[in-house]
Design a protein around this motif. Structure first.
Motif, PDB file in Angstrom:
ATOM      1  N   THR A 199       0.825  -1.199   0.000  1.00 54.92           N
ATOM      2  CA  THR A 199       0.000   0.000   0.000  1.00 54.92           C
ATOM      3  C   THR A 199       0.861   1.252   0.000  1.00 54.92           C
ATOM      4  OG1 THR A 199      -1.862   1.086   1.109  1.00 54.92           O
ATOM      5  CG2 THR A 199      -0.155   0.165   2.524  1.00 54.92           C
ATOM      6  N   ASN A 200       0.228   2.373  -0.276  1.00 55.40           N
ATOM      7  CA  ASN A 200       0.926   3.656  -0.220  1.00 55.40           C
ATOM      8  C   ASN A 200       1.109   4.074   1.236  1.00 55.40           C
ATOM      9  OD1 ASN A 200      -1.915   3.916  -0.127  1.00 55.40           O
ATOM     10  ND2 ASN A 200      -1.796   6.086  -0.585  1.00 55.40           N
ATOM     11  N   PRO A 201       1.998   5.046   1.515  1.00 62.07           N
ATOM     12  CA  PRO A 201       2.232   5.474   2.900  1.00 62.07           C
ATOM     13  C   PRO A 201       0.942   5.858   3.606  1.00 62.07           C
ATOM     14  CG  PRO A 201       3.919   6.376   1.467  1.00 62.07           C
ATOM     15  CD  PRO A 201       2.912   5.724   0.566  1.00 62.07           C
ATOM     16  N   LEU A 202       0.894   5.592   4.914  1.00 64.35           N
ATOM     17  CA  LEU A 202      -0.323   5.814   5.697  1.00 64.35           C
ATOM     18  C   LEU A 202      -0.594   7.285   5.970  1.00 64.35           C
ATOM     19  CD1 LEU A 202      -0.023   2.853   8.226  1.00 64.35           C
ATOM     20  CD2 LEU A 202      -1.397   2.977   6.141  1.00 64.35           C
ATOM     21  N   ASP A 203       0.354   8.166   5.671  1.00 63.29           N
ATOM     22  CA  ASP A 203       0.069   9.593   5.834  1.00 63.29           C
ATOM     23  C   ASP A 203      -0.648  10.173   4.625  1.00 63.29           C
ATOM     24  OD1 ASP A 203       2.173   9.492   4.069  1.00 63.29           O
ATOM     25  OD2 ASP A 203       3.455  10.898   5.158  1.00 63.29           O
ATOM     26  N   GLU A 204      -0.907   9.333   3.605  1.00 66.03           N
ATOM     27  CA  GLU A 204      -1.725   9.725   2.462  1.00 66.03           C
ATOM     28  C   GLU A 204      -3.152   9.252   2.724  1.00 66.03           C
ATOM     29  OE1 GLU A 204       0.053   8.249  -1.097  1.00 66.03           O
ATOM     30  OE2 GLU A 204       2.001   9.194  -0.684  1.00 66.03           O
TER      31      GLU A 204
ATOM     32  N   LEU B  70      -1.429  -4.048   5.424  1.00 61.81           N
ATOM     33  CA  LEU B  70      -0.518  -4.265   4.305  1.00 61.81           C
ATOM     34  C   LEU B  70       0.798  -3.547   4.553  1.00 61.81           C
ATOM     35  CD1 LEU B  70      -2.987  -3.711   1.323  1.00 61.81           C
ATOM     36  CD2 LEU B  70      -2.314  -5.871   2.352  1.00 61.81           C
ATOM     37  N   LEU B  71       1.858  -4.054   3.946  1.00 64.06           N
ATOM     38  CA  LEU B  71       3.157  -3.389   4.055  1.00 64.06           C
ATOM     39  C   LEU B  71       3.128  -2.057   3.306  1.00 64.06           C
ATOM     40  CD1 LEU B  71       5.642  -6.369   3.588  1.00 64.06           C
ATOM     41  CD2 LEU B  71       4.901  -5.285   5.711  1.00 64.06           C
ATOM     42  N   ILE B  72       3.962  -1.140   3.731  1.00 62.61           N
ATOM     43  CA  ILE B  72       4.012   0.208   3.161  1.00 62.61           C
ATOM     44  C   ILE B  72       5.107   0.261   2.102  1.00 62.61           C
ATOM     45  CG2 ILE B  72       4.416   2.641   3.649  1.00 62.61           C
ATOM     46  CD1 ILE B  72       3.503   2.027   6.542  1.00 62.61           C
TER      47      ILE B  72
ATOM     48  N   ALA C  31       8.763   3.457   5.066  1.00 63.89           N
ATOM     49  CA  ALA C  31       8.595   2.438   4.026  1.00 63.89           C
ATOM     50  C   ALA C  31       9.160   1.098   4.488  1.00 63.89           C
ATOM     51  CB  ALA C  31       9.272   2.886   2.735  1.00 63.89           C
ATOM     52  N   GLU C  32       8.487   0.033   4.058  1.00 62.89           N
ATOM     53  CA  GLU C  32       8.919  -1.336   4.365  1.00 62.89           C
ATOM     54  C   GLU C  32       9.258  -2.120   3.109  1.00 62.89           C
ATOM     55  OE1 GLU C  32       6.061  -2.089   8.204  1.00 62.89           O
ATOM     56  OE2 GLU C  32       5.158  -1.657   6.241  1.00 62.89           O
ATOM     57  N   VAL C  33       8.752  -1.675   1.962  1.00 65.40           N
ATOM     58  CA  VAL C  33       9.060  -2.281   0.669  1.00 65.40           C
ATOM     59  C   VAL C  33       9.513  -1.170  -0.262  1.00 65.40           C
ATOM     60  CG1 VAL C  33       8.162  -3.537  -1.327  1.00 65.40           C
ATOM     61  CG2 VAL C  33       7.414  -4.161   0.981  1.00 65.40           C
ATOM     62  N   HIS C  34      10.664  -1.355  -0.890  1.00 63.24           N
ATOM     63  CA  HIS C  34      11.197  -0.311  -1.772  1.00 63.24           C
ATOM     64  C   HIS C  34      10.476  -0.330  -3.115  1.00 63.24           C
ATOM     65  CE1 HIS C  34      13.889   2.432  -3.756  1.00 63.24           C
ATOM     66  NE2 HIS C  34      14.270   1.512  -4.629  1.00 63.24           N
ATOM     67  N   VAL C  35       9.948   0.830  -3.495  1.00 63.96           N
ATOM     68  CA  VAL C  35       9.325   1.018  -4.809  1.00 63.96           C
ATOM     69  C   VAL C  35      10.206   2.004  -5.573  1.00 63.96           C
ATOM     70  CG1 VAL C  35       7.264   1.761  -6.055  1.00 63.96           C
ATOM     71  CG2 VAL C  35       7.031   0.623  -3.830  1.00 63.96           C
ATOM     72  N   PRO C  36      11.011   1.542  -6.521  1.00 68.85           N
ATOM     73  CA  PRO C  36      11.948   2.441  -7.207  1.00 68.85           C
ATOM     74  C   PRO C  36      11.284   3.657  -7.820  1.00 68.85           C
ATOM     75  CG  PRO C  36      12.412   0.153  -7.766  1.00 68.85           C
ATOM     76  CD  PRO C  36      11.115   0.165  -7.008  1.00 68.85           C
ATOM     77  N   GLN C  37      10.080   3.462  -8.382  1.00 66.90           N
ATOM     78  CA  GLN C  37       9.403   4.553  -9.072  1.00 66.90           C
ATOM     79  C   GLN C  37       8.963   5.664  -8.119  1.00 66.90           C
ATOM     80  OE1 GLN C  37       8.693   1.349  -9.202  1.00 66.90           O
ATOM     81  NE2 GLN C  37       8.738   0.626 -11.312  1.00 66.90           N
ATOM     82  N   ALA C  38       8.968   5.412  -6.826  1.00 71.06           N
ATOM     83  CA  ALA C  38       8.578   6.437  -5.864  1.00 71.06           C
ATOM     84  C   ALA C  38       9.728   7.387  -5.542  1.00 71.06           C
ATOM     85  CB  ALA C  38       8.070   5.782  -4.581  1.00 71.06           C
ATOM     86  N   CYS C  39      10.922   7.093  -6.042  1.00 68.48           N
ATOM     87  CA  CYS C  39      12.091   7.926  -5.785  1.00 68.48           C
ATOM     88  C   CYS C  39      12.199   9.036  -6.824  1.00 68.48           C
ATOM     89  CB  CYS C  39      13.373   7.094  -5.814  1.00 68.48           C
ATOM     90  SG  CYS C  39      13.460   5.802  -4.555  1.00 68.48           S
ATOM     91  N   ASP C  40      12.856  10.134  -6.460  1.00 67.35           N
ATOM     92  CA  ASP C  40      13.127  11.191  -7.433  1.00 67.35           C
ATOM     93  C   ASP C  40      14.021  10.675  -8.544  1.00 67.35           C
ATOM     94  OD1 ASP C  40      11.658  12.789  -5.766  1.00 67.35           O
ATOM     95  OD2 ASP C  40      13.107  14.438  -5.738  1.00 67.35           O
TER      96      ASP C  40
END
Length: 357
Positions: free
Chosen positions: A36-41, A236-238, A253-262
């Motif tokens: 899932t996306n971060p819980l602050d969203e 779910l994991l973040i 974050a608990e799972v790295h999503v490359p596309q979420a990086c600058d």
């Protein structure tokens, strides 16, 4: 004159490959990781592979712009002309930004993330990714866990009040202890819309509790009037950027999503499933997993399986023509392939088509 010798028997045909085994009894959730996306969203969403086209059949007719709203006669991305009442045009959540601004989120909306951002990461081109609405109601250990593996976390929420017609993501508040407490609307385990706030998160081992001051309660949280502040409930994991030097680094974050990086790039990529043969306990980004697979391990065999980890039956290759001569009936020069034709001895006569490999 003596009778001519009988014709030689036709060459043996290579045997047909064995039938494919039936699919496993368990569902995809045994080997799929839901993130899932971060819980602050405020809007609960799932990370998925890119939605390459608005007509992508995996998700129906998606709309790229979350503010696009109901379709109009000129709205080509939705492909439902002038149908404001269509299911895809139903508002399902409210996206609230850090500056307090709000935007409607519709059933057919998705958020794309470019896997390149104008730069080439060291690992090579990365595909794009997208966020779509979260459809996971109950994040049990089986969902993405490979059985009993801990590919999930825990969360603790506080119930504030019932929702009053609000949608997931809508800001809400209630009086508690003489003070006004703010929260976010979410869908609880019972399927009802509730107002609540996130108090803390934890890992699957329940040994890394972190208190939080803001955040949405995960979808499916067991919070209601009879359970104002429940114990830990599964979530779910973040997924977010986990590269510490990237401007978009998210410590939660608990799972790295490359596309979420600058600057999208792989980071500690490996197999995340403990039940796999090549499980990497240090990996935080999903990579290739190897599972026990029975099959032919002889690369010269007809049914060689490059992914096999356990030796199974092999079928030797046998050279020869396996085309049934009846297939040429009615075609130009078909007489050359039928009985008595110059090429008739190249075929296995009277072989039923169902026996062809």
């Amino acid at each position: 004159p003596p009778s001519p010798p009988p014709p030689s028997p036709p060459p043996s045909l290579p045997p047909s490959p064995p039938p494919l085994p039936p699919p496993p009894a368990e569902g995809c959730e045994k080997i799929c990781l839901y993130v899932t996306n971060p819980l602050d969203e405020t809007v609960p969403m799932l990370w998925v592979n890119t939605v390459p086209e608005v007509e992508d059949p995996r998700f129906g007719h998606m709309q790229l712009d979350i503010s696009s709203g109901p379709s109009t006669a000129s709205d080509l991305t939705n492909l439902i002309y002038a149908s404001d009442g269509a299911v895809s045009d139903t508002q399902t959540a409210t996206r609230v930004y850090q500056d307090g601004s709000e935007e409607a989120f519709f059933n057919d909306n998705y958020l794309p993330f470019d896997g390149m951002s104008g730069e080439f990461p060291a690992s090579g081109d990365l595909p794009s990714a997208s966020l779509v609405m979260n459809t996971i109601h109950d994040p049990t250990p089986d969902q993405g866990s490979g059985g009993a593996s801990p590919l999930y976390g825990y969360a603790k929420c506080q119930w504030l009040r019932h929702a009053r017609g609000e949608l997931p993501g809508d800001p809400c508040s209630a009086m508690w202890g003489g003070s006004m407490v703010s929260g976010t609307v979410f869908q609880a385990a019972a399927g009802t819309m509730e107002c609540g706030r996130l108090l803390a998160i934890n890992n699957a081992a329940l040994d890394a509790s972190q208190a939080v001051s803001t955040g949405r309660c995960p979808r499916g949280s067991d919070v209601d009037t009879a359970n104002y502040i429940p114990g830990w409930t599964r979530r779910l994991l973040i997924g977010a950027c986990m590269i510490p030097t990237d401007p978009s680094y998210n410590p939660a974050a608990e799972v790295h999503v490359p596309q979420a990086c600058d600057v999208p790039a792989d980071y500690k990529k490996g197999c995340l499933f403990p039940t796999a043969l090549n499980f990497d306990p240090d990996a935080v980004q999903s990579g290739y997993c190897e599972w026990p697979t029975r099959g032919c391990t002889d690369p010269t065999a007809y049914n060689y399986n490059s992914l096999a980890t356990e030796s199974g039956p092999c079928i030797d290759k046998v050279a020869g023509c396996s085309i049934y001569q009846g297939l040429y009936t009615g075609l130009p020069n078909a007489d050359k392939f039928v009985d008595g034709g110059p090429y008739s001895d190249k075929f296995a006569g009277d072989l039923p088509i169902g026996q062809l490999p």
